[in-house]
Design a protein around this motif. Structure first.
Motif, PDB file in Angstrom:
ATOM      1  N   ILE A 129      -4.478  -0.916  -3.137  1.00 16.03           N
ATOM      2  CA  ILE A 129      -5.682  -0.027  -3.189  1.00 16.03           C
ATOM      3  C   ILE A 129      -5.634   1.399  -2.645  1.00 16.03           C
ATOM      4  O   ILE A 129      -5.881   2.323  -3.817  1.00 16.03           O
ATOM      5  CB  ILE A 129      -7.041  -0.628  -2.288  1.00 16.03           C
ATOM      6  N   PHE A 130      -5.206   1.389  -1.546  1.00 16.08           N
ATOM      7  CA  PHE A 130      -5.104   3.402  -1.492  1.00 16.08           C
ATOM      8  C   PHE A 130      -4.113   3.848  -2.962  1.00 16.08           C
ATOM      9  O   PHE A 130      -4.598   4.600  -3.647  1.00 16.08           O
ATOM     10  CB  PHE A 130      -3.638   3.441   0.093  1.00 16.08           C
ATOM     11  N   SER A 131      -3.329   3.088  -3.500  1.00 13.85           N
ATOM     12  CA  SER A 131      -2.416   3.846  -4.738  1.00 13.85           C
ATOM     13  C   SER A 131      -3.199   3.947  -5.304  1.00 13.85           C
ATOM     14  O   SER A 131      -3.201   5.355  -6.258  1.00 13.85           O
ATOM     15  CB  SER A 131      -1.225   2.760  -4.510  1.00 13.85           C
ATOM     16  N   LYS A 132      -3.905   2.887  -6.152  1.00 13.31           N
ATOM     17  CA  LYS A 132      -4.420   3.471  -7.596  1.00 13.31           C
ATOM     18  C   LYS A 132      -6.126   3.682  -7.892  1.00 13.31           C
ATOM     19  O   LYS A 132      -6.081   4.135  -7.885  1.00 13.31           O
ATOM     20  CB  LYS A 132      -4.952   1.242  -7.435  1.00 13.31           C
ATOM     21  N   TRP A 133      -6.693   4.047  -7.054  1.00  8.60           N
ATOM     22  CA  TRP A 133      -7.480   4.861  -6.358  1.00  8.60           C
ATOM     23  C   TRP A 133      -7.599   5.515  -5.008  1.00  8.60           C
ATOM     24  O   TRP A 133      -8.495   7.178  -5.293  1.00  8.60           O
ATOM     25  CB  TRP A 133      -9.013   4.051  -5.535  1.00  8.60           C
ATOM     26  N   LEU A 134      -6.859   5.745  -4.618  1.00  3.20           N
ATOM     27  CA  LEU A 134      -6.536   7.594  -3.589  1.00  3.20           C
ATOM     28  C   LEU A 134      -5.232   8.131  -4.480  1.00  3.20           C
ATOM     29  O   LEU A 134      -5.287   9.437  -4.103  1.00  3.20           O
ATOM     30  CB  LEU A 134      -6.517   6.915  -2.189  1.00  3.20           C
TER      31      LEU A 134
END
Length: 145
Positions: A129-134
């Motif tokens: 989640i962090f990698s994909k969106w942030l």
């Protein structure tokens, strides 16, 4: 149909593959240091985290999210952002490990392995989640835009 599915889900499939590799690195380093060499659980967790984050950064950058940053400043921003968010999941890692091993007394090598395995599943999901969106949101290859 298979080509369409691959095209649609290739970053998730690649992330899961490299997530398994990263998890193996994390578990192996932890098992060698804590149950194997009898190092402190928290120290072993941090060293295992650092080793797995290095593997994760380069595999995610190249094969999962197709980051194309090439300048030194862009690279530094990206890797610092990556380590920052992985640091947040390190806190999750530390809490789960502490509660599972120290509080709940799952302290045999097999029990420690199970705690770390469950811990890694939760951490892998949060990291995606962090990698994909942030982290890699602004620097993906042309195919992702």
């Amino acid at each position: 149909m298979i080509k369409q599915l691959w095209s649609k889900y290739k970053s998730i499939i690649a992330y899961l593959f490299w997530g398994v590799v990263t998890t193996v690195v994390n578990l192996a380093v932890f098992q060698i240091l804590s149950p194997g060499l009898h190092w402190n659980v928290e120290v072993a967790t941090v060293i295992a985290w650092f080793a797995s984050v290095l593997v994760a950064y380069f595999t995610n950058k190249v094969w999962v999210f197709g980051s194309h940053y090439t300048t030194v400043s862009d690279f530094l921003v990206e890797i610092l952002r990556f380590f920052f968010y992985r640091g947040l999941t390190l806190v999750i890692d530390m809490v789960i490990t502490y509660v599972g091993i120290q509080v709940l007394k799952f302290d045999t090598p097999l029990q420690q392995f199970i705690v770390k395995f469950i811990d890694n599943v939760i951490v892998v999901i949060a990291n995606y989640i962090f990698s994909k969106w942030l982290i890699f949101k602004d620097n993906r290859g042309i195919e992702d835009k």
